[in-house]
Every structure is written in structure tokens, then in C-alpha cells.
Write a protein that holds these residues in place. Structure first.
Motif, PDB file in Angstrom:
ATOM      1  N   ASP A  34       0.772  -1.199   0.188  1.00  0.00           N
ATOM      2  CA  ASP A  34      -0.027  -0.284  -0.006  1.00  0.00           C
ATOM      3  C   ASP A  34       1.172   1.571   0.081  1.00  0.00           C
ATOM      4  OD1 ASP A  34      -2.574   1.168   0.259  1.00  0.00           O
ATOM      5  OD2 ASP A  34      -0.993   2.292   1.897  1.00  0.00           O
ATOM      6  N   THR A  35       1.204   2.348  -1.126  1.00  0.00           N
ATOM      7  CA  THR A  35       1.464   3.473  -1.203  1.00  0.00           C
ATOM      8  C   THR A  35       1.380   4.057  -0.545  1.00  0.00           C
ATOM      9  OG1 THR A  35       1.107   3.140  -3.620  1.00  0.00           O
ATOM     10  CG2 THR A  35       1.849   4.894  -2.534  1.00  0.00           C
ATOM     11  N   ASP A  36       0.152   4.533   0.991  1.00  0.00           N
ATOM     12  CA  ASP A  36       0.179   5.546   1.731  1.00  0.00           C
ATOM     13  C   ASP A  36       0.254   4.628   3.120  1.00  0.00           C
ATOM     14  OD1 ASP A  36      -0.771   6.668   0.034  1.00  0.00           O
ATOM     15  OD2 ASP A  36      -3.372   6.891   0.454  1.00  0.00           O
ATOM     16  N   GLU A  37       0.646   3.261   2.910  1.00  0.00           N
ATOM     17  CA  GLU A  37       1.405   2.668   4.244  1.00  0.00           C
ATOM     18  C   GLU A  37       2.798   3.076   4.168  1.00  0.00           C
ATOM     19  OE1 GLU A  37       0.629   2.266   6.944  1.00  0.00           O
ATOM     20  OE2 GLU A  37       2.120   0.144   7.741  1.00  0.00           O
ATOM     21  N   PHE A  38       3.196   2.757   2.546  1.00  0.00           N
ATOM     22  CA  PHE A  38       4.876   2.859   2.664  1.00  0.00           C
ATOM     23  C   PHE A  38       5.450   4.704   3.381  1.00  0.00           C
ATOM     24  CE2 PHE A  38       8.350   3.039  -1.353  1.00  0.00           C
ATOM     25  CZ  PHE A  38       9.211   2.362  -0.175  1.00  0.00           C
ATOM     26  N   ARG A  39       5.261   5.307   2.448  1.00  0.00           N
ATOM     27  CA  ARG A  39       4.983   6.927   2.934  1.00  0.00           C
ATOM     28  C   ARG A  39       5.401   6.958   4.550  1.00  0.00           C
ATOM     29  NH1 ARG A  39       1.256   8.934  -0.170  1.00  0.00           N
ATOM     30  NH2 ARG A  39       2.329   9.000  -2.457  1.00  0.00           N
ATOM     31  N   ALA A  92       5.593   5.257   6.452  1.00  0.00           N
ATOM     32  CA  ALA A  92       6.304   4.080   6.980  1.00  0.00           C
ATOM     33  C   ALA A  92       8.125   4.473   7.034  1.00  0.00           C
ATOM     34  CB  ALA A  92       6.503   2.961   6.678  1.00  0.00           C
ATOM     35  N   LEU A  93       8.195   5.888   6.204  1.00  0.00           N
ATOM     36  CA  LEU A  93       8.531   6.006   5.439  1.00  0.00           C
ATOM     37  C   LEU A  93       9.143   7.469   5.912  1.00  0.00           C
ATOM     38  CD1 LEU A  93       9.101   5.679   1.705  1.00  0.00           C
ATOM     39  CD2 LEU A  93      10.893   4.590   2.979  1.00  0.00           C
ATOM     40  N   GLY A  94       7.555   7.714   6.500  1.00  0.00           N
ATOM     41  CA  GLY A  94       7.968   9.630   7.872  1.00  0.00           C
ATOM     42  C   GLY A  94       8.552   8.797   8.802  1.00  0.00           C
ATOM     43  N   GLN A  95       8.485   7.517   9.270  1.00  0.00           N
ATOM     44  CA  GLN A  95       9.715   7.441  10.490  1.00  0.00           C
ATOM     45  C   GLN A  95      10.334   7.435  10.871  1.00  0.00           C
ATOM     46  OE1 GLN A  95       6.649   7.523  13.208  1.00  0.00           O
ATOM     47  NE2 GLN A  95       6.360   7.568  10.749  1.00  0.00           N
ATOM     48  N   PHE A  96      11.377   8.027  10.006  1.00  0.00           N
ATOM     49  CA  PHE A  96      13.119   8.053   9.228  1.00  0.00           C
ATOM     50  C   PHE A  96      13.520   8.765   9.477  1.00  0.00           C
ATOM     51  CE2 PHE A  96      17.867   7.686   7.346  1.00  0.00           C
ATOM     52  CZ  PHE A  96      17.614   7.145   7.953  1.00  0.00           C
ATOM     53  N   ASN A 133      16.141  16.181   1.360  1.00  0.00           N
ATOM     54  CA  ASN A 133      16.558  14.804   2.517  1.00  0.00           C
ATOM     55  C   ASN A 133      17.313  13.908   2.176  1.00  0.00           C
ATOM     56  OD1 ASN A 133      13.747  14.055   2.466  1.00  0.00           O
ATOM     57  ND2 ASN A 133      13.077  13.747   4.708  1.00  0.00           N
ATOM     58  N   ALA A 134      16.500  13.330   0.865  1.00  0.00           N
ATOM     59  CA  ALA A 134      17.894  11.951   0.525  1.00  0.00           C
ATOM     60  C   ALA A 134      19.115  11.951  -0.262  1.00  0.00           C
ATOM     61  CB  ALA A 134      16.573  11.479  -1.180  1.00  0.00           C
ATOM     62  N   PHE A 135      20.177  12.025   1.533  1.00  0.00           N
ATOM     63  CA  PHE A 135      21.188  12.722   1.110  1.00  0.00           C
ATOM     64  C   PHE A 135      21.459  11.242   2.105  1.00  0.00           C
ATOM     65  CE2 PHE A 135      24.523  14.574   4.061  1.00  0.00           C
ATOM     66  CZ  PHE A 135      25.344  14.841   3.192  1.00  0.00           C
ATOM     67  N   TYR A 146      10.356  14.583   9.865  1.00  0.00           N
ATOM     68  CA  TYR A 146      10.551  13.940  10.652  1.00  0.00           C
ATOM     69  C   TYR A 146       8.919  13.569  10.738  1.00  0.00           C
ATOM     70  CZ  TYR A 146       8.766  10.568  14.617  1.00  0.00           C
ATOM     71  OH  TYR A 146       8.421   8.715  15.148  1.00  0.00           O
ATOM     72  N   ASN A 147       7.704  12.219   9.860  1.00  0.00           N
ATOM     73  CA  ASN A 147       6.762  12.380  10.193  1.00  0.00           C
ATOM     74  C   ASN A 147       5.108  13.441   9.468  1.00  0.00           C
ATOM     75  OD1 ASN A 147       4.515  10.506  10.189  1.00  0.00           O
ATOM     76  ND2 ASN A 147       4.219  11.445  12.547  1.00  0.00           N
ATOM     77  N   SER A 148       6.432  13.915   8.454  1.00  0.00           N
ATOM     78  CA  SER A 148       5.858  14.857   7.677  1.00  0.00           C
ATOM     79  C   SER A 148       5.852  16.069   8.096  1.00  0.00           C
ATOM     80  CB  SER A 148       4.565  14.612   6.444  1.00  0.00           C
ATOM     81  OG  SER A 148       4.148  12.698   6.327  1.00  0.00           O
TER      82      SER A 148
END
Ligand SMILES: Cc1cc2nc3c(=O)[nH]c(=O)nc-3n(C[C@H](O)[C@H](O)[C@H](O)COP(=O)(O)O)c2cc1C
Length: 161
Positions: free
Chosen positions: A3-8, A10-14, A36-38, A151-153
């Protein structure tokens, strides 16, 4: 199927720091975008990577100039982080910023904690992004203040101040 929303989400927890990628536009003027993709890669040779969406102006400029700067933002630069996350036509509001010039003529965003001046050493296209490997030719440091984080959008301040 993931699920794309779930993926996005979950990524936001980094939690990450926030950078501004600086390039030169087609007129040779400084251009900036928030990223921030560095990541670091190797110490020897000194290399870093950034991941740039094909829909951005920055991607087009980097394809032509083959050099870019990575400016690590401080919390005092949060407004700049938000400003450079918009496309240029939507960059409205009262933000003040200045550029200096690095040794290889890449714009340095004044007031940032650290500037890495890079030459594109290689790239890898995947989907709608290109991963650029940058050979770091120059470092400038100005480490006053705390780092800006995301973090978290949203902007994130672990100290809670
Ligand atoms: C916190 C944050 C991080 C971002 N990181 C990236 C990134 O790593 N790569 C990317 O292509 N866009 C990233 N963006 C989106 C760009 O900043 C945005 O698309 C910008 O408008 C591009 O500007 P340009 O088209 O003038 O180059 C990020 C946005 C925010 C708010």
C-alpha cells in the motif's frame, strides 16, 4: 501489493536532517531546492549521494552542470527549508537568503551548518528519480546552532524547544 500510503507513512518514521541542494540555472544564476534524500558513501574517495526527482528544475540543471552543493540547514533556516521545497513560481513570502561562491563556482547558501561542493562522479536512474554520486571537492563549516530535522512529514525538534 504494498500500500503506497502505508509505505510513505512508514518511510516518514525515519528522522533526517534537511539539506538544500544548490546548482546553477540555465542563466548561470543560483538555484536551490530542499532535499533530505542525502547520504554519505565513502571517506576515500570522499563521496556522498543525493536522490533527485526528474520533475524538479534541479534535476535538469544538474544534468547540464554536473556539479552541485549540499547545504546542511540549521533550525534557524526552517523557513528557507520550506521556501525551497516549493517550485520557484510558488516561492512567495518574506525570506532572506544570500549566496557565496565556492571554489568551483557552485552557490553556497550562507548560514548553513556545512557546505559540500561536489562534482557528479556517477549517476543511476531508477523510476522517476536519479541517484547522483558526488565527489566532494570542498567543505565549508559554520556549526553554530542546532540542525533542522524532518520527521513524520513535518519539521522536528527532538529538544522540544
Ligand atoms: C523535507 C523535504 C525533503 C525533500 N527532499 C527531496 C529529495 O531528497 N529529492 C527531491 O527530488 N525532492 C525533495 N523534496 C521536494 C523538493 O524540494 C521540491 O520538489 C522542490 O519544489 C524542487 O524545486 P525545483 O523544481 O525548483 O528544483 C523535498 C521536500 C521537503 C519538504
Amino acid at each position: 501489493m504494498l500500500d503506497t500510503d502505508e509505505f510513505r507513512s512508514a518511510l516518514g518514521q525515519f528522522a533526517t536532517g534537511v539539506t538544500v541542494i544548490t546548482t546553477l540555472d540555465d542563466e548561470g544564476e543560483p538555484h536551490s531546492m530542499t532535499a533530505n534524500a542525502f547520504s554519505s558513501i565513502c571517506l576515500a574517495p570522499p563521496t556522498i549521494m543525493v536522490c533527485i526527482a526528474h520533475g524538479t528544475n534541479t534535476h535538469g540543471f544538474m544534468e547540464k552542470t554536473h556539479r552541485f552543493g549540499v547545504n546542511i540547514l540549521t533550525q534557524e533556516q526552517q523557513d528557507l527549508g520550506a521556501y525551497f521545497a516549493r517550485r520557484p513560481e510558488n516561492r512567495i513570502g518574506d525570506v532572506e537568503y544570500h549566496y557565496s561562491e565556492s571554489e568551483n563556482k557552485t552557490p553556497v547558501l550562507d548560514g548553513s551548518m556545512v557546505f559540500f561542493g561536489c562534482e557528479v562522479l556517477g549517476s543511476h536512474v531508477y523510476g522517476d528519480h536519479t541517484i547522483y554520486i558526488g565527489l566532494v571537492k570542498e567543505i565549508r563549516r559554520n556549526e553554530s546552532g542546532a540542525p533542522l530535522m524532518f520527521y513524520n512529514s513535518g519539521w522536528y525538534n527532538p529538544g522540544g524547544n
